[in-house]
Design a protein around this motif. Structure first.
Motif, PDB file in Angstrom:
ATOM      1  N   ILE A 153       0.133  -0.646  -3.991  1.00  0.00           N
ATOM      2  CA  ILE A 153       0.648  -0.663  -2.622  1.00  0.00           C
ATOM      3  C   ILE A 153      -0.301   0.089  -1.695  1.00  0.00           C
ATOM      4  CG2 ILE A 153       2.531   0.195  -1.157  1.00  0.00           C
ATOM      5  CD1 ILE A 153       4.446  -0.442  -3.468  1.00  0.00           C
TER       6      ILE A 153
ATOM      7  N   TYR B   4      -3.576  -1.993  -1.122  1.00  0.00           N
ATOM      8  CA  TYR B   4      -3.361  -3.123  -0.215  1.00  0.00           C
ATOM      9  C   TYR B   4      -3.117  -2.637   1.201  1.00  0.00           C
ATOM     10  CZ  TYR B   4      -3.205  -6.686  -3.882  1.00  0.00           C
ATOM     11  OH  TYR B   4      -3.537  -7.545  -4.892  1.00  0.00           O
TER      12      TYR B   4
ATOM     13  N   ILE C  54       2.002  -6.240  -1.314  1.00  0.00           N
ATOM     14  CA  ILE C  54       2.660  -4.926  -1.150  1.00  0.00           C
ATOM     15  C   ILE C  54       4.141  -5.051  -1.456  1.00  0.00           C
ATOM     16  CG2 ILE C  54       3.349  -3.197   0.556  1.00  0.00           C
ATOM     17  CD1 ILE C  54       0.626  -3.619   1.902  1.00  0.00           C
TER      18      ILE C  54
ATOM     19  N   GLN D 150       4.715  -5.438  -5.249  1.00  0.00           N
ATOM     20  CA  GLN D 150       4.567  -4.182  -5.982  1.00  0.00           C
ATOM     21  C   GLN D 150       5.699  -3.207  -5.670  1.00  0.00           C
ATOM     22  OE1 GLN D 150       2.373  -3.633  -8.372  1.00  0.00           O
ATOM     23  NE2 GLN D 150       1.584  -5.738  -8.072  1.00  0.00           N
ATOM     24  N   ALA D 151       6.214  -3.258  -4.439  1.00  0.00           N
ATOM     25  CA  ALA D 151       7.337  -2.381  -4.102  1.00  0.00           C
ATOM     26  C   ALA D 151       8.579  -2.772  -4.899  1.00  0.00           C
ATOM     27  CB  ALA D 151       7.621  -2.452  -2.598  1.00  0.00           C
TER      28      ALA D 151
END
Length: 849
Positions: A627, A630, A655, A658-659
């Motif tokens: 995150i 990116y 992002i 991945q979050a």
């Protein structure tokens, strides 16, 4: 002259013998008749006593029935209106529940009817035992003179054209409230009288009940010879008869006499044998007497003949009278005197012989009476007219604990009765003394033993009149055991009402027939009462218990209380007993135990997560680093004006992805560590294994281990608490990784297998570590036992507890140097088991030894 003397002597001897024979015959007849009257009186007394005791047995049986637990429980919910004349409930072809069969057990004639009346005597329920109809006098009401709330009544009474024994006693419900009377009606017929005289030879004697006014026989023990309806005088040529009144049954309006008949044939045969014997004895004595008397006369005449010859010779010499033709013999007067003396001795000897035989017969009779006294099981005490003891039998000595010599001459009331019982005894004795009743009375008193202890007795007084003096015979029966049995019966009858736990009796239709005082909270919670109906859900439970005929247990929560209900069916009687027990404290203790167990499981999860915290942090760091990267790249492109919107949208998508990955890691961590109530759901066991493996990806990478998953091809549904089963699997995986850490990297192998065996899901976790020694293998699931340094020794015990709560199992197999296998089984979810009850077994050959 000697010949004439012999003829005269023979005639004189015969005349004397005839006179003596008449005198002796009358004397023998008088003695025999007196003995016969004594035996007839004894037979009559014994027959009356047997009859009286037989009637008393019905009274005792009626009292047992009136105080029986069944009747008390049956009467508990009943209510009889005091107004109106409702038709009684009739049991025709079956015995009611409240009436046990005590008559057959006690060898008594069965009753023709048994009635339940209210306190006013109105007939409420009727048990008809046979085809004999109920007398019209008792069709709707039992007269008050036959009912006594304070004691048992047994009354022979004539009802219609029949003679009956009516026995009654008061009845109470389980709470001791008087409900009315139990009335037993028994026909007094030939079979009844024969049963009352067991042990008496019917060919020698018989008994009958005779109406005192018109002297008609109402019932006899031998109806073929003593026909009911006839009078005793009609049978005078065949029987000797004596009658006695029945004054103790005061409730009867009829004047009944108890008659004893002794067969004339037996009496005449015995009399004839005695007379023939006496006649032969007297005939022998007469022959001897006549011969002796004739011989004496002959001698006397011969002596006189010599005297006359001497006088003849003297007169011949003096007067020249010719000599008659007499023979010369001895002095016949002296001989006559001698023989007369001898004859007198013979007469005296014969008389002494007769007296001796009579005395022997009297001694035999006394010995027989003494044997009866010795063999009697009850106490027999004889008193004089002042009430002093003149004789006691051995049974009295044993029962009272006294010595015969010490009580002879003592006053019975002062020596063997306590102060409280002496007044009642004097009333019984005075009644006999003034009224001359036979037997005078019967009652229950308290007696006194030799050691001073008191005990209850039943006493019967029979007066005996001998010429100018009256004596009393007391028949005393120890009723200690009977009183104790009555107390036990009453105690058992109140057992249900005194129970601290609720007890109910419910019919097949759900009607509450009985409920004790402890059942009040249940009845209030159900909104019903005794005599009402159970709620519908419990009526179904009652019907199911009766249908299967097996006890059923259920629990119910009423407000803040929890009750365990046991349904005990009685199919033959058509009702169910409900035994309730307040288990609120037990359930609260179990809830507290489960709470403490949940706390312990949560602590174990926290300990486990502490051990994998490093791996989870590394796993969470990867999406966070992506995150950040990116986000920095997007910032630089925006600042340099180089990025296009599509490029920026792609970076932002990465992002967000991945979050979401980081959020999922945190969610799993919170679910495993978080403290929450157990929640079970249907999950796939293969999914649980994969998710647990994701928790240890960092550790497996660090140890260069690849977990081999040999999972079933199809989903394995199990109904479990997701968090708790993940904790069990994570604990087994962590233990396997700890064991592989001690093995060379090239020999490390880790395999997890899932499958189905029958109705169970199976999980096997195998490692190629050093294994566990047999001594330690037995203790793996003991609390606080560990093979690791710094271990708490609680992981496997907690895992075992979790699996047992899920109806599962866990066990281990290990060989030193070959590794260890942990086996886990869980029941399949109900939906899967119902869909295919014979699921195939999926196993992996790679984990078997």
């Amino acid at each position: 002259m000697p010949l004439i003397a012999m003829v005269i002597g023979l005639a004189a001897g015969l005349a004397v013998w005839v006179v003596l024979d008449q005198i002796q015959s009358r004397q023998v007849n008088r003695i025999f008749d007196q003995e016969l009257r004594d035996q007839l009186d004894l037979q009559a007394r014994e027959s009356l006593i047997r009859f009286d005791r037989y009637l008393a047995s019905y009274g005792m049986t009626t009292r047992l029935l009136a105080n029986h637990r069944r009747l008390a429980e049956y009467l508990e919910p009943l209510f009889w209106s005091k107004e109106g004349a409702a038709a009684p409930l009739v049991y025709q072809e079956f015995r009611p529940y409240w009436l046990p069969d005590f008559f057959a057990r006690d060898a008594l004639r069965p009753p023709s009817q048994v009635l339940l009346t209210d306190p006013q005597g109105r007939v409420r329920e009727l048990y008809q035992a046979g085809t004999r109809p109920l007398p019209t006098e008792l069709a709707t009401r039992v007269p008050a003179q036959f009912l006594d709330p304070a004691s048992v009544r047994t009354v022979p009474v004539k009802l219609g054209e029949g003679l009956y024994l009516l026995a009654s006693d008061a009845v109470e419900d389980s709470a001791g409230y008087p409900m009315g009377f139990l009335v037993v009606l028994v026909p007094i017929d030939e079979a009844f009288l024969a049963a009352s005289q067991r042990g008496m030879d019917p060919s020698r004697a018989a008994v009958a009940l005779v109406e005192g006014d018109d002297q008609r026989i109402l019932a006899s023990a031998d109806s073929a010879n003593l026909v009911p309806g006839s009078t005793p005088n009609q049978w005078g040529d065949r029987y000797l008869m004596t009658s006695q009144s029945l004054p103790q049954y005061e409730g009867a309006d009829d004047n009944l006499l108890f008659a004893t008949f002794v067969t004339q044939g037996n009496v005449e045969r015995m009399s004839r044998h005695v007379r023939i014997f006496e006649h032969r004895q007297r005939l022998f004595a007469a022959v001897v007497f006549i011969l002796v008397f004739t011989w004496v006369i002959y001698l006397v005449s011969a002596r006189l003949n010599r005297v006359l010859k001497r006088m003849t010779r003297f007169s011949q010499r003096a007067l020249g009278i010719p000599e008659p033709g007499f023979h010369r013999e001895g002095n016949q007067l002296l001989l006559l005197e001698e023989w007369i003396a001898h004859f007198t001795q013979l007469v005296l000897k014969a008389r002494e012989e007769m007296n001796r035989r009579h005395q022997a017969e009297m001694r035999e009779s006394e010995a027989l009476k003494a044997a009866v006294m010795e063999a009697a099981l009850d106490s027999i005490v004889t008193l004089d007219h002042h009430g002093h003891i003149i004789e006691v039998n051995p049974a009295a000595g044993r029962i009272f604990g006294i010595v015969r010599q010490e009580v002879i001459g003592a006053a019975f009331g002062e020596r063997l009765l306590p102060e409280v019982a002496r007044t009642a005894f004097r009333r019984l004795l005075d009644r006999s003394r003034h009224d001359g009743l036979e037997p005078a009375g019967r009652g229950e008193l308290v007696a006194l033993r030799g050691d001073g202890s008191e005990f209850p007795v039943e006493i019967s007084i029979v007066p005996i009149d001998l010429e100018s003096e009256r004596f009393y015979t007391l028949y005393i029966h120890d009723i200690t055991q009977r009183k104790q049995a009555e107390r036990e019966i009453k105690s058992l009858a109140r057992l249900a009402s005194e129970s601290p736990n609720p007890i109910l009796r419910v019919s097949a239709a759900g009607q509450i027939a009985y409920a004790n005082n402890a059942s009040r909270p249940l009845l209030l919670a159900w909104g019903t009462e005794q005599g009402g109906a159970l709620p519908a859900e419990w009526v179904a439970e009652v019907a199911e218990a009766l249908g299967k005929g097996e006890p059923r247990e259920r629990e119910t929560t009423l407000g803040s209380q929890v009750y365990a209900l046991l349904f005990a069916p009685f199919r033959d009687l058509g009702y169910v007993n409900i035994y309730a027990r307040d288990i609120t404290a037990v359930r609260r203790a179990e809830q507290a135990s489960r709470k403490h167990q949940a706390e312990l499981v949560h602590v174990s999860r926290l300990s486990t997560m502490g051990e994998v915290a490093t791996g989870m942090a590394h796993e969470l760091n990867q999406p966070l680093s992506a995150i950040v990267n990116y986000a920095n790249g997007c910032t630089r492109r925006i600042q340099g004006g180089q990025g296009t919107p599509d490029d920026l949208l792609g970076a932002l998508s990465q992002i967000a992805s991945q979050a979401k990955r980081a959020s999922e890691i945190i969610r799993r961590l919170r679910a495993l560590v978080g403290k929450q109530p157990p929640i079970r759901a249907d999950v796939d066991l293969n999914h649980l294994v994969r998710e647990v493996c994701s928790f240890v990806e960092f550790e497996t990478g660090k140890l260069s281990i690849q977990i081999e998953l040999d999972l079933a091809a199809e989903p394995i549904p199990v109904h479990v608490d997701l968090v708790q089963i993940e904790q069990v699997l994570l604990n087994l995986v962590r233990n396997a990784l700890d064991a592989l850490e001690e093995s060379p990297e090239s020999e490390r192998r880790f395999l997890i297998h899932t499958g189905v065996q029958g109705a169970e899901a199976v999980v096997a976790v195998r490692d190629s570590g050093p294994g566990v020694e047999p001594e330690r293998l037995k203790r793996l699931f003991d609390p606080f036992f560990t093979t690791k340094e710094g271990g708490m020794g609680m992981g496997l015990p907690i895992s075992q507890t979790i699996l047992e709560n899920h109806d599962g199992r866990i066990w281990a197999e290990s060989e030193p140097g070959q590794g260890t296998i942990f086996h886990v089984t869980l029941p399949l979810a109900q939906s899967a088991a119902d869909a295919d009850p014979e699921l195939p077994a999926h196993t992996a050959s790679g984990i078997s030894r």
